[in-house]
Design an enzyme around this catalytic site. Sequence first.
Site, short mmCIF file in Angstrom:
data_model
loop_
_atom_site.label_atom_id
_atom_site.label_comp_id
_atom_site.label_asym_id
_atom_site.label_seq_id
_atom_site.Cartn_x
_atom_site.Cartn_y
_atom_site.Cartn_z
N GLY A 1 -73.35 5.66 39.23
CA GLY A 1 -72.52 5.76 38.03
C GLY A 1 -71.47 6.83 38.17
O GLY A 1 -71.00 7.10 39.28
N CYS B 1 -76.37 22.73 34.73
CA CYS B 1 -77.16 23.18 35.89
C CYS B 1 -76.66 22.67 37.25
O CYS B 1 -76.15 23.45 38.04
CB CYS B 1 -78.63 22.81 35.69
N1 LIG Z 1 -80.83 24.06 30.39
C1 LIG Z 1 -81.67 23.64 31.32
O1 LIG Z 1 -82.07 22.49 31.35
C2 LIG Z 1 -82.19 24.60 32.38
C3 LIG Z 1 -83.25 24.19 33.20
C4 LIG Z 1 -83.71 25.04 34.19
C5 LIG Z 1 -83.10 26.27 34.36
N2 LIG Z 1 -82.06 26.64 33.58
C6 LIG Z 1 -81.47 27.96 33.79
O2 LIG Z 1 -81.85 28.78 32.70
C7 LIG Z 1 -80.83 29.70 32.37
C8 LIG Z 1 -80.44 29.54 30.90
O3 LIG Z 1 -79.87 28.25 30.75
P1 LIG Z 1 -79.62 27.63 29.31
O4 LIG Z 1 -79.20 26.22 29.55
O5 LIG Z 1 -80.77 27.90 28.42
O6 LIG Z 1 -78.35 28.50 28.84
P2 LIG Z 1 -77.87 28.75 27.34
O7 LIG Z 1 -76.45 29.18 27.47
O8 LIG Z 1 -78.21 27.59 26.49
O9 LIG Z 1 -78.78 29.97 26.85
C9 LIG Z 1 -78.62 31.29 27.27
C10 LIG Z 1 -78.88 32.20 26.08
O10 LIG Z 1 -78.86 33.55 26.50
C11 LIG Z 1 -78.22 34.34 25.52
N3 LIG Z 1 -77.75 35.59 26.13
C12 LIG Z 1 -76.66 35.82 26.89
N4 LIG Z 1 -76.60 37.10 27.27
C13 LIG Z 1 -77.68 37.71 26.73
C14 LIG Z 1 -78.17 39.04 26.76
N5 LIG Z 1 -77.54 39.99 27.43
N6 LIG Z 1 -79.30 39.31 26.10
C15 LIG Z 1 -79.96 38.35 25.42
N7 LIG Z 1 -79.56 37.07 25.35
C16 LIG Z 1 -78.42 36.75 26.00
C17 LIG Z 1 -77.10 33.44 25.03
O11 LIG Z 1 -76.62 33.85 23.77
C18 LIG Z 1 -77.81 32.08 25.00
O12 LIG Z 1 -78.42 31.84 23.75
C19 LIG Z 1 -79.71 29.44 33.36
O13 LIG Z 1 -79.86 30.27 34.47
C20 LIG Z 1 -79.96 28.00 33.77
O14 LIG Z 1 -79.41 27.70 35.04
C21 LIG Z 1 -81.62 25.85 32.57
#
Ligand SMILES: NC(=O)c1ccc[n+]([C@@H]2O[C@H](COP(=O)([O-])OP(=O)(O)OC[C@H]3O[C@@H](n4cnc5c(N)ncnc54)[C@H](O)[C@@H]3O)[C@@H](O)[C@H]2O)c1
Length: 447
Positions: free
Chosen positions: A264, A271
């Site tokens: 697709g 990510c």
């Molecule tokens: N979304 C997914 O499916 C997924 C899966 C596996 C791993 N990850 C990894 O997890 C991490 C987070 O991803 P996400 O998708 O949840 O991102 P996101 O942007 O949805 O969430 C991150 C959160 O951290 C907060 N934040 C930023 N700086 C901060 C600080 N100094 N103190 C406290 N809070 C703070 C932000 O306000 C936000 O709410 C990334 O490294 C991502 O690669 C994400």
Amino acid sequence: MALKITVIGTGYLGATHAAAMAELGYEVLGLDIVPEKIEMLQRGEVPMYEPGLEELLRKHVAGIEGSTGRLRFTMDWAEVAEFGDVHFMCTNTPQKHGEYACDMSYVDRAFELLAPHLTRPALVVGKSTVPVGSADRLAAYLAAHAPVGEDAELAWNPEFLREGFAVQDTLHPDRIVVGVRSERAEKLLREVYATPVAAGSPFVVTDFPTAELVKTAANSFLATKISFINAMAEVCEAADGDVVKLAEAIGHDERIGKKFLRAGIGFGGGCLPKDIRAFMARAGELGADQALTFLREIDSINMRRRGQMVEMTREALGGGSFLGKRVAVLGATFKPDSDDVRDSPALNVAGQIHLQGGQVTVYDPKGMPNALRLFPTLGYADTAVEAVRGADVVLHLTEWREFRELDPATLGEAVRARVVLDGRNALDPALWRKAGWTFRAMGRPTA
Ligand SMILES: NC(=O)c1ccc[n+]([C@@H]2O[C@H](COP(=O)([O-])OP(=O)(O)OC[C@H]3O[C@@H](n4cnc5c(N)ncnc54)[C@H](O)[C@@H]3O)[C@@H](O)[C@H]2O)c1
């Protein structure tokens, strides 16, 4: 005494992790730096769409009638440090502007804000996806800046949840990987995850670099699988083959498997794209860039699919300009069952056509508010039928169930021309063709 857990950064990963930890029976305190997020969470509202998450949150958030009261939220770092035995660090790690590398500033900031308050022993557990070597650096930072010194220990526990299945994946992970430097850290994490481990989730104990690499390696493998089948789609297009049949046929081989072989418009989201780029950048720094040059190709195959979809659309409109043409786009999120539009292939295609003069109208079951914020100049409609009204071509770009259940005959009455392009190979061609539509899909024969 049961462990007390904090979750720092309550986005897609953190909000889910916090609710899941409360479900496992722990007292949980979540922290974020965005006040609106914290206020919503305190009311038991989820700041994003994730199936089942709101129910789980409301089951545990203190102050909600009938809740266990085990889950609370704050913006106070001192309170978090005082409360937690285990602190899960879940802040974002986006791609740096203008570079492939990972932007570690949010993770670093969270450690800077937490460390000075750590006056009692605690295990700080990184969950964000980070470049290999980060845990080593952050462990040294903690030891130097936490008042309790080495009693503020670090572990790394990468997260593998899939958006759309985040609750299920967090409560019943297919594996738990922990990078640790002491028996104490391993013991604490075994305690945290005792329920899923007892239910059969494998628990893999390793060192820091391997734990960090497991995550980026897994994402690189998945990205490679998707780009592989998309490369096969390109060849099928050139040779008049059918990539859907091809995927089905090779998928019967157990060594290959059926999953992640749907050709697709490619992968997107918060990510895979940024993780494979950060992985290449980090390998370069380590002098191992040759090992990952193939990821450059994986990335370009993926990005090419978006352009290919634009060209397929142009062709379906008779070639030439998009000026004056109405294009309906079904789907805005990077995948179904999420409201996440970060690096969404669907919105990228919609944006490209819009920039070339097409009148684009987008509809998505859950992604509209985020899409509107990111691409305010695109047209939006409240339903699929409204989106396709008067359209010269309909593009199916995110494989929501709602779109598979659309009645092609009803939709046919609203459009100007019955032409549908399936960018996800998820619609049933026979159904649409029977209702008088010209149906085209990526990597499949025209008729
Ligand atoms: N979304 C997914 O499916 C997924 C899966 C596996 C791993 N990850 C990894 O997890 C991490 C987070 O991803 P996400 O998708 O949840 O991102 P996101 O942007 O949805 O969430 C991150 C959160 O951290 C907060 N934040 C930023 N700086 C901060 C600080 N100094 N103190 C406290 N809070 C703070 C932000 O306000 C936000 O709410 C990334 O490294 C991502 O690669 C994400």
